[in-house]
Motif scaffolding. Sequence first.
Motif, short mmCIF file in Angstrom:
data_model
loop_
_atom_site.label_atom_id
_atom_site.label_comp_id
_atom_site.label_asym_id
_atom_site.label_seq_id
_atom_site.Cartn_x
_atom_site.Cartn_y
_atom_site.Cartn_z
N LEU A 16 0.95 -1.22 -0.10
CA LEU A 16 0.12 0.05 0.00
C LEU A 16 0.99 1.12 -0.12
O LEU A 16 2.06 1.25 0.42
CB LEU A 16 -0.86 0.15 1.27
N LYS A 17 0.24 2.35 -0.70
CA LYS A 17 1.02 3.51 -0.37
C LYS A 17 1.15 4.23 0.74
O LYS A 17 1.91 5.33 1.19
CB LYS A 17 0.45 4.55 -1.68
N ASP A 18 -0.15 3.85 1.62
CA ASP A 18 -0.31 4.39 2.92
C ASP A 18 0.45 3.74 3.98
O ASP A 18 0.55 2.50 3.95
CB ASP A 18 -1.77 4.47 3.25
N ALA A 19 0.91 4.09 4.99
CA ALA A 19 1.51 3.41 6.29
C ALA A 19 0.29 3.00 7.15
O ALA A 19 -0.28 3.79 7.56
CB ALA A 19 2.36 4.44 6.80
N ILE A 20 0.56 1.91 7.41
CA ILE A 20 -0.58 0.99 8.47
C ILE A 20 0.07 0.73 9.81
O ILE A 20 1.30 0.38 9.50
CB ILE A 20 -1.24 -0.29 7.70
N SER A 21 -0.48 0.92 10.79
CA SER A 21 0.24 0.76 11.94
C SER A 21 -1.04 0.48 13.13
O SER A 21 -2.03 0.83 13.02
CB SER A 21 1.06 1.86 12.76
N SER A 22 -0.52 -0.27 14.16
CA SER A 22 -1.42 -0.71 15.19
C SER A 22 -0.62 -0.79 16.41
O SER A 22 0.50 -1.37 16.58
CB SER A 22 -2.02 -2.09 15.03
N PHE A 23 -1.05 0.02 17.49
CA PHE A 23 0.01 0.12 18.44
C PHE A 23 -0.85 -0.21 19.98
O PHE A 23 -1.76 0.11 20.29
CB PHE A 23 0.53 1.54 18.78
N ASP A 24 -0.29 -1.21 20.70
CA ASP A 24 -0.79 -1.52 21.98
C ASP A 24 -0.56 -0.47 23.02
O ASP A 24 0.72 -0.28 23.43
CB ASP A 24 -0.06 -2.80 22.24
N VAL A 25 -1.51 0.05 23.65
CA VAL A 25 -1.43 1.34 24.73
C VAL A 25 -0.93 0.75 25.84
O VAL A 25 -0.38 1.30 26.88
CB VAL A 25 -2.51 2.16 24.57
N ILE A 26 -1.44 -0.63 25.97
CA ILE A 26 -1.31 -1.31 27.57
C ILE A 26 0.41 -1.29 27.37
O ILE A 26 0.84 -1.15 28.40
CB ILE A 26 -2.00 -2.48 27.69
N ARG A 27 0.87 -2.18 26.67
CA ARG A 27 2.18 -2.80 26.54
C ARG A 27 3.28 -1.72 26.12
O ARG A 27 4.35 -1.92 25.98
CB ARG A 27 2.16 -4.06 25.90
N GLN A 28 2.76 -0.59 25.42
CA GLN A 28 3.63 0.21 24.86
C GLN A 28 4.31 -0.07 23.86
O GLN A 28 5.58 0.00 23.94
CB GLN A 28 4.21 0.98 26.00
N LYS A 29 3.78 -0.86 22.79
CA LYS A 29 4.79 -1.46 21.91
C LYS A 29 3.74 -1.70 20.60
O LYS A 29 2.65 -1.64 20.53
CB LYS A 29 5.17 -2.82 22.25
N HIS A 30 4.46 -1.67 19.25
CA HIS A 30 3.74 -1.75 18.12
C HIS A 30 3.17 -3.33 17.94
O HIS A 30 3.78 -4.21 18.22
CB HIS A 30 4.60 -1.13 16.91
N ILE A 31 1.79 -3.49 17.65
CA ILE A 31 1.48 -4.50 17.31
C ILE A 31 1.79 -4.87 15.91
O ILE A 31 2.05 -6.15 15.46
CB ILE A 31 -0.08 -4.95 17.50
#
Length: 465
Positions: A16-31
């Motif tokens: 994809l041309k767009d950046a996709i991200s998912s971030f775990d706010v509990i463990r403070q790390k990228h899923i």
Amino acid sequence: MDSREFETLAAVLDNLKDAISSFDVIRQKHIYVNRRYNEIFNASPEELEAQPFKWRTTVHPDDYDYVYRETQRLYQKESIELEFRIVVDGKIRWISDRKSPVLDSRGQLFAVSGITTDITEKKQAELELKHSEYTYRYLFLNNPNPLWIYDRETLAFLAVNNTAITEYGYTEEEFLSMKITDIRPPDDVPRLLEAVRDVEKKHSRTEGWKHRTKDGKILDVIISGHGIIYNHRECEIIMVHNVTEMMKAREEMIIAKTNLDASIDNIDNIIWSIDREYRLLSANKAFRNMLKSKYNVDVELGRSILIPVVDQSSVDRWKLFFDRALAGEVVVFKTKIFDSANTHEIKMYPIYLDDRIIGVVSQGRDVQEALDEALRTQKQNEELREIVELASHDIRGPVASLMGIVPMFNALQPHDPFNAEIINHVRNLALQLDGVLHKIVDKSYMLQQENDAIDGARQNRSTSG
């Protein structure tokens, strides 16, 4: 989802041309982050593992507080959409960052998902457009000529520049409450309405318009226009060229030229001028009449003065005179070319423009009478000289003889026979003197008659003219 399906989905997201991200706010790390996310923020998976908030270090200093404040809304379970600058490898990029909170079954925030798009090119285009709009608006407002835009349907002013406000005396608010018919004399309105109907999306220029200022002054103007779309309306942008002073100067020049032409036409001398190509630039009435009577030629300005009906030797001779004047010489000569009976004196003067000679002005006057007068004067002088010679020679002899014999008269003896001889000599000398006096009287009378005849001819010419 089995591993194969996950790999397929990951491959799709990586492209994809767009950046996709998912971030775990509990463990403070990228899923999860796709490849485009790593490219935009120049961060490898290992760096993101070690520095989960590395993206914040790329935020432009001027945008950091804004970005930090807005991202805090995610913890209030609000979605956000931001546009801000990042600095990566020393280059500034614009990104659009859309993030949404992810809630668990109890409605508690446990993750944030986001889509990040590089909008640098779009933003640069927007900035260039804004700059262009600012430039064009600046040029519109500060153009030295009056400018305005009007609605072709309603004829209302939609925009005016500063020069129009200054020259016409209306404020911007007054202009925008008016129609273009309000600044025209009533007689011009029908022509104006016809012109509006003929407006096209191309440049046009028309002369002969008049505008009226707030204080009632009438301006002579030339209009340049171009059909445009403005605020989704069919409009025309107008530039006004104020030619009032030019028209006034032109009128004064025409009046001055008319007066000058009338004055020159009433001069008996022939007057004409030519350019460097021997083309006739001007000619007074006497010159036109001379050509008509002598050669049956009507004067045409712009045509060669070297008239073909004249014999070639005369043409060559006149060309030589013109060439001398075009070289800077004041040429004076006498000729009978204009009239076989009378002699004219011609004077030619170079016409200068700055330091350049651009033509020759010539004038000619009939000097035949002056020449005749000179000859007559010469003849009179000769006749007067004869009278003087008579007086000095023919009279002196008899007078001298008288003076010689008078003392010989014997006054003491009147009857002396010698006295009779002396008296006889005196009689003969008196007769000689009388003959001389008659000659002088006759010559003087003839000279007077000649003068009277010439003066009478002059008087007849002056009263008949």
